[in-house]
Design a protein around this motif. Sequence first.
Motif, PDB file in Angstrom:
ATOM      1  N   UNK A   1       0.835  -1.199   0.000  1.00  0.00           N
ATOM      2  CA  UNK A   1       0.000   0.000   0.000  1.00  0.00           C
ATOM      3  C   UNK A   1       0.873   1.253   0.000  1.00  0.00           C
ATOM      4  N   UNK A   2       1.904   1.252   0.839  1.00  0.00           N
ATOM      5  CA  UNK A   2       2.840   2.386   0.868  1.00  0.00           C
ATOM      6  C   UNK A   2       3.561   2.510  -0.471  1.00  0.00           C
ATOM      7  N   UNK A   3       3.980   1.376  -1.038  1.00  0.00           N
ATOM      8  CA  UNK A   3       4.636   1.399  -2.349  1.00  0.00           C
ATOM      9  C   UNK A   3       3.724   2.002  -3.417  1.00  0.00           C
ATOM     10  N   UNK A   4       2.445   1.645  -3.363  1.00  0.00           N
ATOM     11  CA  UNK A   4       1.489   2.171  -4.342  1.00  0.00           C
ATOM     12  C   UNK A   4       1.315   3.670  -4.187  1.00  0.00           C
ATOM     13  N   UNK A   5       1.234   4.137  -2.949  1.00  0.00           N
ATOM     14  CA  UNK A   5       1.099   5.571  -2.693  1.00  0.00           C
ATOM     15  C   UNK A   5       2.344   6.332  -3.148  1.00  0.00           C
ATOM     16  N   UNK A   6       3.525   5.748  -2.905  1.00  0.00           N
ATOM     17  CA  UNK A   6       4.764   6.380  -3.363  1.00  0.00           C
ATOM     18  C   UNK A   6       4.801   6.428  -4.884  1.00  0.00           C
ATOM     19  N   UNK A   7       4.426   5.325  -5.500  1.00  0.00           N
ATOM     20  CA  UNK A   7       4.404   5.264  -6.966  1.00  0.00           C
ATOM     21  C   UNK A   7       3.467   6.334  -7.527  1.00  0.00           C
ATOM     22  N   UNK A   8       2.288   6.453  -6.947  1.00  0.00           N
ATOM     23  CA  UNK A   8       1.310   7.443  -7.416  1.00  0.00           C
ATOM     24  C   UNK A   8       1.799   8.860  -7.173  1.00  0.00           C
ATOM     25  N   UNK A   9       2.317   9.122  -5.981  1.00  0.00           N
ATOM     26  CA  UNK A   9       2.771  10.470  -5.635  1.00  0.00           C
ATOM     27  C   UNK A   9       3.908  10.943  -6.524  1.00  0.00           C
ATOM     28  N   UNK A  10       4.731  10.022  -6.998  1.00  0.00           N
ATOM     29  CA  UNK A  10       5.855  10.399  -7.866  1.00  0.00           C
ATOM     30  C   UNK A  10       5.459  10.441  -9.336  1.00  0.00           C
ATOM     31  N   UNK A  11       4.693   9.451  -9.785  1.00  0.00           N
ATOM     32  CA  UNK A  11       4.413   9.336 -11.219  1.00  0.00           C
ATOM     33  C   UNK A  11       3.393  10.361 -11.708  1.00  0.00           C
TER      34      UNK A  11
END
Length: 293
Positions: A70-80
């Motif tokens: 979940x954290x990885x997904x949020x990081x991915x979204x926040x950056x991409x």
Amino acid sequence: MKKMMQRDSTWAGIFLLPNLICFLLFVLIPIVSAFVLSFMQWDMLSTPKFIGFDNYIRLFTQDEIFIQVLVNTLIFTACSVPMVIIASLLIAMALNQQILGKKFYRVLIFLPVISSNVVVSVMWKWLLVPDYGFVNYFLSWFGIAGPNWLTDANWSMFSIIFVFVWKNIGYYMLIFLAGLQGIPNSYYEAVEMDGGNAWHKFRNITIPLLSPTTFFVTVMVVIGSFQVFDIVMLMTEGGPGRSTSVMVHYLYQQAFRYFDMGYATAISYILFIIVLILTFLQFRFNKSENWSS
């Protein structure tokens, strides 16, 4: 007249019926079935067993891997998301100018969009190979030792984000380009007459008039970033460790590797709720911005 309206309504119903049947069979029923299944324990071999909210409780209290993805997904979204928006907007603005070969550049940048995700992922996986990949070979020309892009936890997420952005900027570039071409040149001429420069044009004309387009792009990129799967699966398989595993990838593993379909559908509904909340917040924010302006 009444008979004609009834006849038109009948024919309209007949033509709409195939779509309604397809929606019922392939959208509505699966959605409802998945929701019911999220309260079950089912390995696709035995009879489903009702376990209530155990799957959802397990997600947030017992499954540390889910919290990590979940954290990885949020990081991915926040950056991409900002990278896609900024890159596609800047490229659209550049290709909206009178430059030589702009049609060629538009086609070139749009090519990744029409390419299969499988082809794109495999191509970049080979390009990013540390020993003989072209990226590290190119960096060696400048005396730079390239990292292990896909096997180093410090670089793997960045690599996935880069490929996602590279794959999608062409599509959103065209949307921004359409929005830019809908802005009358007379507005920019008025700014020039008032002594404004390029920054004044961008801040006072382009950004405000392009806000509906930017809102649409933002919503679509956020939804797409939460649904990323094939790039992760083909390039890193969620590794190294769980550094690039995202929610859809973890959902896939629970469903088709561990055969825990009830748990997988619970993950899918958590993903649906997160995307729904974010989309709702974006609509509310956009509405409040429009009212304030």
